[in-house]
Design a protein around this motif. Structure first.
Motif, PDB file in Angstrom:
ATOM      1  N   VAL A 124       0.822  -1.327  -0.214  1.00  0.00           N
ATOM      2  CA  VAL A 124      -0.018   0.010  -0.049  1.00  0.00           C
ATOM      3  C   VAL A 124       0.950   1.310   0.067  1.00  0.00           C
ATOM      4  O   VAL A 124       0.590   2.330  -0.525  1.00  0.00           O
ATOM      5  CB  VAL A 124      -0.933   0.094   1.060  1.00  0.00           C
ATOM      6  CG1 VAL A 124      -1.558   1.392   1.217  1.00  0.00           C
ATOM      7  CG2 VAL A 124      -2.040  -1.103   1.078  1.00  0.00           C
ATOM      8  N   VAL A 156       2.267   1.657  -3.574  1.00  0.00           N
ATOM      9  CA  VAL A 156       1.466   2.369  -4.398  1.00  0.00           C
ATOM     10  C   VAL A 156       0.861   3.479  -4.170  1.00  0.00           C
ATOM     11  O   VAL A 156       0.960   4.209  -5.370  1.00  0.00           O
ATOM     12  CB  VAL A 156       0.241   1.172  -4.542  1.00  0.00           C
ATOM     13  CG1 VAL A 156      -1.012   1.883  -5.523  1.00  0.00           C
ATOM     14  CG2 VAL A 156       0.643  -0.260  -4.948  1.00  0.00           C
ATOM     15  N   THR A 157       0.840   4.085  -3.153  1.00  0.00           N
ATOM     16  CA  THR A 157       0.293   5.435  -2.839  1.00  0.00           C
ATOM     17  C   THR A 157       1.376   6.270  -3.171  1.00  0.00           C
ATOM     18  O   THR A 157       1.139   7.583  -3.502  1.00  0.00           O
ATOM     19  CB  THR A 157      -0.153   5.565  -1.449  1.00  0.00           C
ATOM     20  OG1 THR A 157       0.849   4.908  -0.491  1.00  0.00           O
ATOM     21  CG2 THR A 157      -1.272   4.627  -1.071  1.00  0.00           C
ATOM     22  N   ASN A 215       1.468   8.278  -6.920  1.00  0.00           N
ATOM     23  CA  ASN A 215       0.659   9.394  -7.105  1.00  0.00           C
ATOM     24  C   ASN A 215       0.114   9.185  -8.510  1.00  0.00           C
ATOM     25  O   ASN A 215       0.040  10.137  -9.333  1.00  0.00           O
ATOM     26  CB  ASN A 215       1.527  10.755  -6.816  1.00  0.00           C
ATOM     27  CG  ASN A 215       2.142  10.978  -5.508  1.00  0.00           C
ATOM     28  OD1 ASN A 215       1.239  10.674  -4.648  1.00  0.00           O
ATOM     29  ND2 ASN A 215       3.299  11.379  -5.532  1.00  0.00           N
ATOM     30  N   VAL A 238      -4.014   7.998 -10.079  1.00  0.00           N
ATOM     31  CA  VAL A 238      -5.268   7.718  -9.715  1.00  0.00           C
ATOM     32  C   VAL A 238      -5.520   6.377 -10.514  1.00  0.00           C
ATOM     33  O   VAL A 238      -6.082   5.309  -9.986  1.00  0.00           O
ATOM     34  CB  VAL A 238      -6.286   8.742 -10.016  1.00  0.00           C
ATOM     35  CG1 VAL A 238      -7.723   8.219 -10.129  1.00  0.00           C
ATOM     36  CG2 VAL A 238      -6.259   9.899  -8.978  1.00  0.00           C
ATOM     37  N   TYR A 265      -3.917   3.558  -8.678  1.00  0.00           N
ATOM     38  CA  TYR A 265      -4.588   3.131  -7.584  1.00  0.00           C
ATOM     39  C   TYR A 265      -5.990   2.171  -7.762  1.00  0.00           C
ATOM     40  O   TYR A 265      -6.221   1.199  -7.403  1.00  0.00           O
ATOM     41  CB  TYR A 265      -5.197   4.312  -6.833  1.00  0.00           C
ATOM     42  CG  TYR A 265      -4.289   5.565  -6.639  1.00  0.00           C
ATOM     43  CD1 TYR A 265      -3.064   4.942  -5.929  1.00  0.00           C
ATOM     44  CD2 TYR A 265      -4.910   6.662  -5.965  1.00  0.00           C
ATOM     45  CE1 TYR A 265      -2.134   5.791  -5.596  1.00  0.00           C
ATOM     46  CE2 TYR A 265      -3.813   7.530  -5.486  1.00  0.00           C
ATOM     47  CZ  TYR A 265      -2.363   7.136  -5.369  1.00  0.00           C
ATOM     48  OH  TYR A 265      -1.574   8.113  -4.711  1.00  0.00           O
ATOM     49  N   ALA A 322      -4.369  -1.160  -9.155  1.00  0.00           N
ATOM     50  CA  ALA A 322      -4.174  -1.918  -7.915  1.00  0.00           C
ATOM     51  C   ALA A 322      -5.368  -2.382  -7.143  1.00  0.00           C
ATOM     52  O   ALA A 322      -5.193  -3.551  -6.641  1.00  0.00           O
ATOM     53  CB  ALA A 322      -3.083  -0.889  -7.026  1.00  0.00           C
ATOM     54  N   ALA A 323      -6.341  -1.640  -6.974  1.00  0.00           N
ATOM     55  CA  ALA A 323      -7.574  -2.194  -6.097  1.00  0.00           C
ATOM     56  C   ALA A 323      -8.224  -3.382  -7.203  1.00  0.00           C
ATOM     57  O   ALA A 323      -8.433  -4.342  -6.349  1.00  0.00           O
ATOM     58  CB  ALA A 323      -8.512  -1.221  -6.286  1.00  0.00           C
TER      59      ALA A 323
END
Length: 517
Positions: free
Chosen positions: A482, A485-486, A489, A491, A494, A497-498
């Protein structure tokens, strides 16, 4: 699906009945009472005999020596260049404050390695062979691909570590891609040492571990770190004044130390000893001596890791770029371009760390550091190759010639490494190392299958304890994923990855359900 891999009766030395898996293939234990041959070769032409000892003593040095070998080969994964880089960054970012995390991660690793060794000892099969017999075709192939990704990630760190060592030793004359090619060639040569006897191969790995101990030990003695701070950091589980950077580094230590493919490797290596699996006494004895050997091996690897952390905690922690730039300029060491003229905290990796040691403690420290990295990379590359072969032959049930299997597994792992070496500069590899650690961290949920197929009722403590430890490590590594991935930067990343996490967790749940539904 009928699953009775290691029943209590087997642990007590009784006969094992054959069961049918969902695919219809018999789930047998090839080295049971009938003394049959392994379904898959362990790449060793003979097994090491265990000497008879008629005495009633609980411990025998002769028997310990006969069982010594697999644990030390396994421990090399705790000393690969990825671990060394994690160690030096821990020292550079947090000083001695995270040594207790390294100690805890090593103890957790010992528990997982014990589970792996017990699996190989009791069943006569390594983990990949167990998965081959118990999983349906599609999840088995997916699981194999996931493990191969982890091996490729680890192999990239190891081979590039060797290439960096060649670059440092040649003062930059050997480029990164040249070092990769040299590593590929000498790895092929060294891998065939077992033709001269398994014990000679194990002795060769022992020599490489000794080289690491001497070289990194030399750096430790040269730097002379504060022993009081070292002991405080090792045994006081607290990190005073630490922030997100140190927390991320602590998580990275766990991910670097505990490597998924090493579980497969250790469960296979223990098959190299002659054990009568119909004898309760011999099973118990083998498990005892393998555990003692693994404890000694991981203790030595822990000391070597401590050497590296302590060296950079004492020499680098708190220094700025301009401070190191001035030191290097005064000593005449090249590579001044590595250190910008600013007051930002110095960031180090394997390459830059060697240069810093050369600037502060003289050229000898740089070259000795490079020799240690070369030994770490070369030894871990060889054990990584064995891991790839065990995993491939176990999951896919291959019957190819040995050279063909070595060529295939090397090609799969080396190709992306060579591409990185050609298109990436030696001074900009730290980001790739973080990505590879994340890639390997994603494999830990699959280690839950190890406790699902480990010895049942007589060893409930190990099963429950192993499951708790694996879940803890998985949570730590998911946190690391996490954070990574964060930090990107983006979207879109993100969202991607989700989606991948949902599919990933669903697959893990399916694998676990196979054993309990």
């Amino acid at each position: 699906m009928s699953v009775s891999l290691i029943s209590g009766d087997m642990a007590q030395g009784k006969a094992v009945e054959t069961t049918q898996t969902q695919r219809g293939a018999p789930s047998v234990f090839p080295e049971g009472q009938n003394g049959g041959t392994d379904v898959s070769s362990t790449y060793f032409h003979h097994k090491v005999p265990i000497p008879d000892d008629d005495s009633q003593m609980w411990f025998s040095f002769r028997k310990l020596w006969a069982f010594t070998g697999p644990g030390f080969l396994m421990s090399i994964a705790y000393l690969d260049p990825g671990n060394i880089e994690s160690d030096l960054q821990s020292g550079a970012k947090a000083g001695f404050k995270l040594l207790w995390v390294l100690l805890g991660a090593t103890i957790i690793g010992l528990l997982l390695q014990r589970l792996a060794a017990r699996l190989g000892v009791v069943t006569g099969m390594h983990l990949a062979e167990v998965c081959n017999r118990q999983y349906p075709t599609v999840p088995r192939i997916v699981l194999w691909l996931m493990v191969e990704l982890a091996i490729i990630g680890s192999d990239m760190q190891e081979v590039i570590g060797c290439a960096i060592a060649f670059n440092l030793l040649s003062s930059g004359r050997i480029p990164l891609w040249g070092g990769v090619l040299i590593t590929i060639i000498d790895t092929f040569v060294f891998l065939f040492l077992d033709k001269y006897g398994l014990r000679k191969l194990e002795a060769f790995f022992g020599v490489l571990i000794t080289i690491m101990a001497i070289t990194f030990g030399y750096e430790y003695v040269t730097v002379r770190p504060d022993q009081g701070e070292l002991l405080k950091g090792m045994f006081m589980p607290y990190c005073e004044g630490c922030g997100p950077v140190q927390l991320e580094q602590a998580v990275g230590i766990v991910g670097a130390v505990i490597m998924p493919h090493n579980i497969y490797l250790h469960s296979a290596l223990v098959k190299s000893r002659q054990i009568d699996r119909s004898s309760k006494k011999e099973l118990k004895e083998a498990n005892k001596y393998f555990f003692i050997e693994s404890t000694i091996a991981l203790f030595l690897s822990f000391l070597i890791n401590v050497f590296v952390v302590a060296v950079f905690a004492e020499a680098v922690y708190g220094r700025t770029n301009i401070e190191v730039h001035d030191i290097c300029n005064a000593t005449g060491i090249l590579h001044l371009d590595l250190f910008p003229l600013n007051n930002e905290t110095l960031q180090v990796d394997i390459y830059k760390g060697g240069v810093v040691l050369g600037c502060i403690f003289g050229p000898a420290a740089l070259y000795i550091w490079a020799v240690g990295i070369l030994a770490a990379g070369q030894s871990s590359t060889m054990t990584g190759t064995y891991s790839g072969q065990f995993v491939m032959e176990g999951f896919l049930n291959l019957r190819w010639s040995r050279f063909s299997r070595v060529l295939l597994t090397r090609s799969i792992a080396i190709t992306p490494t060579l591409l990185v070496a050609i298109f990436q500069d030696v001074t900009h590899l730290t980001g790739m190392n973080d990505f590879l650690n994340v890639l390997q961290s994603m494999q830990f949920f699959f280690l839950m299958q190890l406790t699902s197929v480990t010895i049942h009722s007589p060893f409930r403590f190990w099963k429950i304890g192993g499951g708790v430890v694996i879940l803890l490590v998985c949570c730590i590594n998911m946190y690391f994923v996490v954070i990574y991935v964060t930090s990107l930067n983006s979207v879109w990343l993100y969202v991607l990855a989700a989606c991948l996490c949902i599919a990933y967790l669903g697959f893990v749940g399916y694998l676990v359900s196979i054993f309990y539904i």
